[in-house]
Design a protein around this motif. Structure first.
Motif, PDB file in Angstrom:
ATOM      1  N   ASP A   1       0.830  -1.218   0.000  1.00  0.00           N
ATOM      2  CA  ASP A   1       0.000   0.000   0.000  1.00  0.00           C
ATOM      3  C   ASP A   1       0.854   1.253   0.000  1.00  0.00           C
ATOM      4  N   ALA A   2       1.918   1.279   0.821  1.00  0.00           N
ATOM      5  CA  ALA A   2       2.768   2.467   0.912  1.00  0.00           C
ATOM      6  C   ALA A   2       3.492   2.732  -0.398  1.00  0.00           C
ATOM      7  N   LEU A   3       4.001   1.694  -1.026  1.00  0.00           N
ATOM      8  CA  LEU A   3       4.720   1.878  -2.286  1.00  0.00           C
ATOM      9  C   LEU A   3       3.779   2.323  -3.403  1.00  0.00           C
ATOM     10  N   GLN A   4       2.562   1.770  -3.418  1.00  0.00           N
ATOM     11  CA  GLN A   4       1.596   2.228  -4.409  1.00  0.00           C
ATOM     12  C   GLN A   4       1.219   3.693  -4.184  1.00  0.00           C
ATOM     13  N   ALA A   5       1.078   4.086  -2.910  1.00  0.00           N
ATOM     14  CA  ALA A   5       0.776   5.487  -2.616  1.00  0.00           C
ATOM     15  C   ALA A   5       1.912   6.404  -3.062  1.00  0.00           C
ATOM     16  N   ALA A   6       3.139   5.861  -3.093  1.00  0.00           N
ATOM     17  CA  ALA A   6       4.291   6.636  -3.546  1.00  0.00           C
ATOM     18  C   ALA A   6       4.439   6.629  -5.060  1.00  0.00           C
ATOM     19  N   GLY A   7       3.522   5.960  -5.759  1.00  0.00           N
ATOM     20  CA  GLY A   7       3.534   5.973  -7.223  1.00  0.00           C
ATOM     21  C   GLY A   7       4.045   4.722  -7.888  1.00  0.00           C
ATOM     22  N   TRP A   8       4.363   3.692  -7.117  1.00  0.00           N
ATOM     23  CA  TRP A   8       4.838   2.445  -7.717  1.00  0.00           C
ATOM     24  C   TRP A   8       3.665   1.687  -8.337  1.00  0.00           C
ATOM     25  N   ALA A   9       3.937   0.968  -9.426  1.00  0.00           N
ATOM     26  CA  ALA A   9       2.944   0.047  -9.976  1.00  0.00           C
ATOM     27  C   ALA A   9       2.769  -1.127  -9.010  1.00  0.00           C
ATOM     28  N   GLU A  10       1.572  -1.714  -9.016  1.00  0.00           N
ATOM     29  CA  GLU A  10       1.290  -2.768  -8.042  1.00  0.00           C
ATOM     30  C   GLU A  10       2.240  -3.955  -8.155  1.00  0.00           C
ATOM     31  N   PRO A  11       2.540  -4.492  -9.350  1.00  0.00           N
ATOM     32  CA  PRO A  11       3.489  -5.611  -9.407  1.00  0.00           C
ATOM     33  C   PRO A  11       4.853  -5.243  -8.835  1.00  0.00           C
ATOM     34  N   ALA A  12       5.344  -4.046  -9.127  1.00  0.00           N
ATOM     35  CA  ALA A  12       6.646  -3.627  -8.594  1.00  0.00           C
ATOM     36  C   ALA A  12       6.591  -3.494  -7.079  1.00  0.00           C
TER      37      ALA A  12
END
Length: 401
Positions: A365-376
């Motif tokens: 969740d945190a990485l997606q909120a930072a703009g990462w794609a979900e698989p990454a």
């Protein structure tokens, strides 16, 4: 107490195995039902990890009082009493309408099945020879893999008919039946002598300070706990969110993983007594075997979408060498302390399950909120988990001295 053999040993094993089958099904079913929970309740990855981890929170919270109770009252009586909580938890889950009630129900279920492995392992320590303990431990874990197998495609097939609420009603009934089976097949507990039940705090201090416990604890936290966390939850979302598979395809993938685990525990049960007879110790098996899951986890993170069911099955199978650490630890303590030793170790394992399940969800969740794609985001979260596993293995090697 003389060691049980033949039909008496098999009867005791089967009496406990039915309940452990159902507890493993309850542990792993969130991986199969994750798409349904997300669709019906709108759960994000962190909330899904928290819901799955709530089971392990309840499970872990019971371990220290559980160990003392088993040593004082006996495994049969303690497991029966706690399973009443599991039945109530399944009923509450079936009727719950929001995340708080679902979380409470999962905690109750986890607490209710907290003895379903520790009770039989303690009974094996009391009534089986050392070699038979290793075999029975592996085959009890095989029974758990069978329960996890039932939580995949069979649950997916029943879902359109029963719905996830109906499934939990059915499991509540099955738990009640398993309690009757246990009381019928498992011999009555032998009352301990007053000297066989020392005060819990003193007993736990001795256990927690033991060199072998300290050496194994980080591996139990990261590697063993992480294995259960991935098998019981994150393997399913990896297959759908990273690999792009449908929920039915993901359930089939989980079936493959759990079938591989079942066969592996069957093999461990056959092999370990022979290795013991040749002088091979559990710690030697761990030292030689642990690099493989580290390498396979690194491969899966690198492969991303190409890491499918067989890749994760290979990783899970490679982690099963950790299973022999439980009876190995129990055997270094007197029989009267077996329940506490096993429960303290299990507390470490399931604290790791809770931390890894929730931690991976929070990281995604945190990485997606930072703009990462979900698989990454998934791959990065699993890479962080791998770093913890590598550090735990380094500690295991360093503590050898």
């Amino acid at each position: 107490m003389s060691a049980l053999q033949g039909r008496a040993a098999a009867t005791l094993f089967l009496g406990f195995a039915v309940a452990y089958f159902l507890s493993a099904l309850l542990r792993a079913v969130t991986a199969t039902l994750a798409p349904a929970f997300s669709a019906d309740l709108g759960l994000a990855a962190g909330e899904l990890g928290l819901l799955a981890g709530a089971y392990f929170f309840g499970f872990a919270a019971m371990q220290l009082p559980l160990g003392s109770a088993i040593d004082r009252f006996g495994p049969r009586r303690v497991q029966f009493t706690l399973m009443l909580l599991a039945v109530a938890g399944c009923v509450l889950f079936a009727v719950a309408r929001g995340l708080p009630a679902l979380l409470a129900a999962r905690v109750l279920i986890g607490a209710g099945v907290a003895a379903c492995l520790m009770a039989p392992l303690t009974a094996f320590r009391h009534r089986f020879s050392p070699a038979a303990q290793l075999r029975a431990n592996s085959w009890m874990l095989m029974t758990g893999s069978l329960g996890m197998l039932a939580s995949t495609l069979p649950v997916q097939w029943l879902l359109p008919t029963l719905g996830w609420r109906g499934l939990f009603w059915a499991v509540a009934v099955a738990l009640a039946v398993s309690m009757a089976v246990m009381m019928r097949l498992v011999p009555r507990d032998t009352p301990p002598s007053p000297s066989a039940a020392p005060a819990a705090p003193a007993g736990y201090r001795e256990i927690l300070r033991h060199p072998l416990f300290l050496r194994l604890a980080p591996l139990a936290l990261f590697q063993y706990g992480g294995l259960i966390a991935v098998q019981a939850l994150w393997a399913g979302p990896w297959l759908t969110q990273v690999g792009g598979r449908t929920p039915t395809e993901a359930a089939a993938g989980l079936f493959t993983i759990n079938a591989a685990m079942l066969l592996t525990f069957l093999a461990w049960g056959a092999v370990m007594p022979r290795l013991v007879a040749r002088g091979v110790t559990a710690l030697q098996v761990l030292r030689w075997g642990m690099p493989l899951p580290l390498l396979l986890l690194a491969h899966n993170v690198w492969a991303g979408a190409d890491a499918g069911p067989w890749a994760w099955a290979a990783w899970c199978v490679s982690c099963t060498c950790m299973s022999i650490s439980q009876p190995a630890l129990a055997q270094v303590f007197p029989s009267a302390q077996a329940g506490r030793a096993l429960s303290a170790y299990n507390l470490v394992i399931f604290s790791g399950v809770f931390a890894v399940q929730w931690g991976i969800g929070l990281a995604v969740d945190a990485l997606q909120a930072a703009g990462w794609a979900e698989p990454a985001a998934f791959r990065a979260a699993f890479a962080g988990f791998g770093v913890g596993c590598a550090a735990a293995y380094a500690w295991f090697l360093w503590r050898r001295a």
